[in-house]
Design a protein around this motif. Structure first.
Motif, PDB file in Angstrom:
ATOM      1  N   ILE A   1       0.570  -0.942   0.128  1.00  0.00           N
ATOM      2  CA  ILE A   1       0.052  -0.232  -0.110  1.00  0.00           C
ATOM      3  C   ILE A   1       0.414   1.266   0.015  1.00  0.00           C
ATOM      4  N   ALA A   2      -0.086   2.390  -0.210  1.00  0.00           N
ATOM      5  CA  ALA A   2       0.638   4.065  -0.131  1.00  0.00           C
ATOM      6  C   ALA A   2       1.368   4.184   1.744  1.00  0.00           C
ATOM      7  N   LYS A   3       2.229   4.847   1.155  1.00  0.00           N
ATOM      8  CA  LYS A   3       2.907   5.762   2.170  1.00  0.00           C
ATOM      9  C   LYS A   3       2.103   6.588   2.411  1.00  0.00           C
ATOM     10  N   GLY A   4       1.677   7.526   3.385  1.00  0.00           N
ATOM     11  CA  GLY A   4       0.496   8.566   4.218  1.00  0.00           C
ATOM     12  C   GLY A   4      -0.581   8.021   4.060  1.00  0.00           C
ATOM     13  N   ASP A   5      -1.363   9.026   4.267  1.00  0.00           N
ATOM     14  CA  ASP A   5      -3.283   8.574   4.681  1.00  0.00           C
ATOM     15  C   ASP A   5      -3.800   7.753   3.184  1.00  0.00           C
ATOM     16  N   ARG A   6      -3.314   7.927   2.022  1.00  0.00           N
ATOM     17  CA  ARG A   6      -3.621   7.725   1.403  1.00  0.00           C
ATOM     18  C   ARG A   6      -3.724   5.690   0.906  1.00  0.00           C
ATOM     19  N   GLY A   7      -2.918   5.344   2.080  1.00  0.00           N
ATOM     20  CA  GLY A   7      -2.593   4.546   2.216  1.00  0.00           C
ATOM     21  C   GLY A   7      -4.167   3.152   2.838  1.00  0.00           C
ATOM     22  N   LEU A   8      -5.025   3.934   3.372  1.00  0.00           N
ATOM     23  CA  LEU A   8      -5.850   3.539   3.864  1.00  0.00           C
ATOM     24  C   LEU A   8      -6.445   3.358   3.022  1.00  0.00           C
ATOM     25  N   LEU A   9      -6.324   4.449   2.094  1.00  0.00           N
ATOM     26  CA  LEU A   9      -7.863   3.880   0.340  1.00  0.00           C
ATOM     27  C   LEU A   9      -7.371   2.775   0.413  1.00  0.00           C
ATOM     28  N   ASP A  10      -5.740   2.323  -0.422  1.00  0.00           N
ATOM     29  CA  ASP A  10      -5.915   1.349  -0.704  1.00  0.00           C
ATOM     30  C   ASP A  10      -6.028  -0.192   0.640  1.00  0.00           C
ATOM     31  N   LEU A  11      -5.865   0.309   1.554  1.00  0.00           N
ATOM     32  CA  LEU A  11      -6.558  -1.278   2.192  1.00  0.00           C
ATOM     33  C   LEU A  11      -7.594  -1.476   1.983  1.00  0.00           C
ATOM     34  N   THR A  12      -8.939  -0.500   1.426  1.00  0.00           N
ATOM     35  CA  THR A  12     -10.182   0.045   1.615  1.00  0.00           C
ATOM     36  C   THR A  12     -10.394  -0.807   0.410  1.00  0.00           C
ATOM     37  N   ASP A  13      -9.377  -0.894  -0.427  1.00  0.00           N
ATOM     38  CA  ASP A  13      -9.844  -1.618  -2.057  1.00  0.00           C
ATOM     39  C   ASP A  13     -10.085  -3.256  -1.455  1.00  0.00           C
ATOM     40  N   VAL A  14      -8.411  -3.827  -0.590  1.00  0.00           N
ATOM     41  CA  VAL A  14      -8.461  -4.738  -0.518  1.00  0.00           C
ATOM     42  C   VAL A  14      -9.234  -5.124   0.363  1.00  0.00           C
ATOM     43  N   LEU A  15      -9.708  -4.931   1.814  1.00  0.00           N
ATOM     44  CA  LEU A  15     -10.238  -5.104   2.003  1.00  0.00           C
ATOM     45  C   LEU A  15     -12.021  -5.127   1.092  1.00  0.00           C
ATOM     46  N   ALA A  16     -11.891  -4.538   0.201  1.00  0.00           N
ATOM     47  CA  ALA A  16     -13.881  -4.979  -0.689  1.00  0.00           C
ATOM     48  C   ALA A  16     -13.193  -6.178  -1.405  1.00  0.00           C
ATOM     49  N   ASP A  17     -12.524  -6.049  -1.970  1.00  0.00           N
ATOM     50  CA  ASP A  17     -11.860  -7.366  -2.427  1.00  0.00           C
ATOM     51  C   ASP A  17     -12.183  -8.534  -2.165  1.00  0.00           C
ATOM     52  N   ARG A  18     -11.530  -8.859  -0.565  1.00  0.00           N
ATOM     53  CA  ARG A  18     -11.946  -9.999  -0.342  1.00  0.00           C
ATOM     54  C   ARG A  18     -12.956 -10.462   1.508  1.00  0.00           C
ATOM     55  N   TYR A  19     -13.160  -9.341   1.609  1.00  0.00           N
ATOM     56  CA  TYR A  19     -14.399  -9.407   2.983  1.00  0.00           C
ATOM     57  C   TYR A  19     -16.059  -8.787   2.863  1.00  0.00           C
ATOM     58  N   GLY A  20     -15.805  -7.722   0.915  1.00  0.00           N
ATOM     59  CA  GLY A  20     -16.983  -7.095   1.232  1.00  0.00           C
ATOM     60  C   GLY A  20     -16.799  -5.648   0.799  1.00  0.00           C
ATOM     61  N   THR A  21     -17.791  -5.262   1.075  1.00  0.00           N
ATOM     62  CA  THR A  21     -18.248  -3.279   0.464  1.00  0.00           C
ATOM     63  C   THR A  21     -18.377  -3.194   1.900  1.00  0.00           C
ATOM     64  N   VAL A  22     -18.828  -4.026   2.482  1.00  0.00           N
ATOM     65  CA  VAL A  22     -19.444  -3.461   4.091  1.00  0.00           C
ATOM     66  C   VAL A  22     -18.749  -3.715   5.191  1.00  0.00           C
ATOM     67  N   THR A  23     -17.667  -4.272   4.807  1.00  0.00           N
ATOM     68  CA  THR A  23     -16.504  -4.183   5.691  1.00  0.00           C
ATOM     69  C   THR A  23     -15.553  -3.226   5.192  1.00  0.00           C
ATOM     70  N   ALA A  24     -15.416  -3.586   4.118  1.00  0.00           N
ATOM     71  CA  ALA A  24     -14.925  -2.163   3.527  1.00  0.00           C
ATOM     72  C   ALA A  24     -15.523  -0.457   4.212  1.00  0.00           C
ATOM     73  N   LYS A  25     -16.757  -0.569   4.377  1.00  0.00           N
ATOM     74  CA  LYS A  25     -16.822   0.698   4.568  1.00  0.00           C
ATOM     75  C   LYS A  25     -17.148   0.912   5.570  1.00  0.00           C
ATOM     76  N   LEU A  26     -16.753  -0.278   6.394  1.00  0.00           N
ATOM     77  CA  LEU A  26     -16.643   0.191   7.928  1.00  0.00           C
ATOM     78  C   LEU A  26     -15.467   0.833   8.341  1.00  0.00           C
ATOM     79  N   PHE A  27     -14.711   0.607   7.801  1.00  0.00           N
ATOM     80  CA  PHE A  27     -13.708   0.511   7.697  1.00  0.00           C
ATOM     81  C   PHE A  27     -12.903   1.918   7.416  1.00  0.00           C
ATOM     82  N   LEU A  28     -13.335   2.106   6.652  1.00  0.00           N
ATOM     83  CA  LEU A  28     -13.887   4.483   6.456  1.00  0.00           C
ATOM     84  C   LEU A  28     -13.895   5.014   7.265  1.00  0.00           C
ATOM     85  N   ILE A  29     -15.459   4.456   7.831  1.00  0.00           N
ATOM     86  CA  ILE A  29     -16.555   5.052   8.867  1.00  0.00           C
ATOM     87  C   ILE A  29     -15.059   5.121   9.953  1.00  0.00           C
TER      88      ILE A  29
END
Length: 429
Positions: A271-299
């Motif tokens: 993942i990227a360094k800096g805050d945008r790395g968390l957006l990269d993680l969101t994509d990984v979470l959505a791919d592996r665990y679905g959009t609900v988990t990804a949105k919870l992470f964004l919250i």
């Protein structure tokens, strides 16, 4: 000074500085939650994720030591305020004019750049959650303005309650993610044994020194006073509060390291360094665990970023108000709570409006250099001046440092000096 502190706490409804509890109780906990939430920002979570993604569980021990270091620093700041009845800036000022010069330069330049960074960090998850609503810069400006209005019109008691709710969101989301990735507990326990893999020294030092380590550690004593704790009778309560704060921080750090170890390290994902790395993680979470988990992470991402924003808007403004009042007492008439004072509100405006210009411009090269140098020196400055103050006659004998406190503060000072040199060397000279 004592009158100002008491008037500020009585009006907040948090208690009187003349009262003290019979014993430490969980119902008193508050400032520690605030300092923990403010100190752990999105950048800290990315650094922990990257450490877990690069080295697995191997550096878990460093995260634990980092929390112990922060406990010692925050405890020292709180102990100074309660034992002496003086603020931390009072203590710095007693060490010589050089501390005033450094703090003045730091708080002005740091606030200008940090304001833009905090607004951008809070905007990223909102832009991802509501992709077609506004662009990132508009979300960032909105976050800054909401933070300004919230801190401007609310006193400490309300501020603490809102921070506690946001911390609960952070806590639940990070623990949920750590459980969701199914950590290997045997490997995690092995990670408590100090080991330095090849190429891990800088990651290790950063993990120990970085998470939860900002000017907000210095603001802890001001929040302690705002809560209504203004004498040594509150010492046991403050120490319990501080430990709860950094156990909470430890849970955040360990949970995100688990996620990094299982989701990034195990699958070779970067993942990227800096805050945008968390957006990269969101994509990984959505791919592996679905959009609900990804949105919870964004919250959870938003809660992490926004607590840092409003925490700095409140805590550093308190410090600035104290700083200005020492030189221009007329700006804060006797009996005026610091949160209603002209210097407090002036710094709130400084954190909000000038940094908005940086959202629309690249950061000027010279400003980046000055910000990097001044910022790198703050944590060594804090650790070493606390060591000095708490071993001198400025502190009542009963509350001076013992052996453990001296060892922890000296170790923290040495660690931050090394990190300072590393940060300065890496600046884009």
């Amino acid at each position: 000074m004592a009158d100002t502190l008491r008037s500020g706490t009585d009006e907040s409804g948090s208690g009187s500085g003349n009262d003290s509890p019979g014993r430490a109780s969980w119902r008193h906990i508050g400032p520690g939650i605030v300092v923990a939430a403010t100190g752990v920002g999105a950048g800290d979570l990315v650094a922990t994720l990257i450490a877990g993604g690069t080295f697995g569980y191997t550096l878990l021990w460093a995260a634990v030591i980092g929390c112990l270091v922060k406990i010692s620093l925050a405890e020292a700041a709180g102990r100074w305020h309660l034992a002496t009845g003086r603020t931390l800036f009072d203590g710095w000022r007693s060490l010589g004019a050089w501390t005033t010069v450094y703090f003045a330069g730091y708080v002005i330049v740091w606030g200008f750049v940090y304001g833009a960074a905090a607004m951008s960090s809070s905007a990223l998850p909102l832009a991802a959650l509501f992709p077609d609503t506004m662009d990132l810069k508009a979300w960032a400006v909105l976050c800054g303005l909401v933070g300004l209005v919230f801190v401007w019109f609310n006193r400490y008691a309300v501020f603490e309650k809102v921070m506690t709710v946001l911390v609960a969101v952070m806590f639940l989301v990070t623990v949920y993610l750590a459980i969701r990735v199914t950590p290997h507990l045997g490997e995690a326990l092995a990670g408590l044994v100090p080991v330095l893999p090849d190429g891990s020294l800088i990651y290790t030092l950063g993990l120990i020194g970085g998470v939860g380590g900002t000017i907000t550690l210095a603001a802890y004593g001001y929040w302690v006073n705002a809560k209504g704790w203004t004498n040594a009778g509150w010492m046991k309560v403050m120490r319990l509060d501080n430990r709860v704060a950094y156990v909470t921080t430890g849970v955040f750090v360990v949970a995100m390291l688990f996620v990094g170890a299982e989701l990034l390290h195990s699958f070779g994902v970067a993942i990227a360094k800096g805050d945008r790395g968390l957006l990269d993680l969101t994509d990984v979470l959505a791919d592996r665990y679905g959009t609900v988990t990804a949105k919870l992470f964004l919250i959870g991402f938003f809660a992490t970023s926004f607590t840092s924003l409003i925490g700095v808007w409140h805590g550093v403004s308190l410090m600035f108000a104290d700083f200005v009042t020492k030189y221009r007492p007329s700006l804060t008439p006797a009996g005026t709570p610091r949160e209603k004072s002209l210097p407090f509100r002036a710094y709130l405006l400084w954190l909000t409006f000038p940094p908005i210009s940086l959202l629309f411009l690249d950061q000027p090269f010279g400003l980046v250099i000055v910000y990097g140098v001044i910022g790198a020196f703050f944590m060594p400055f804090l650790a070493l001046t606390l060591l000095w103050l708490l071993n001198s006659a400025r502190t009542p004998a009963d509350w001076r440092n013992g052996t453990l406190s001296n060892v922890m503060l000296a170790a923290a000072g040495l660690l931050f000096v090394v990190l300072c040199a590393q940060q300065v060397r890496e600046l884009p000279w």
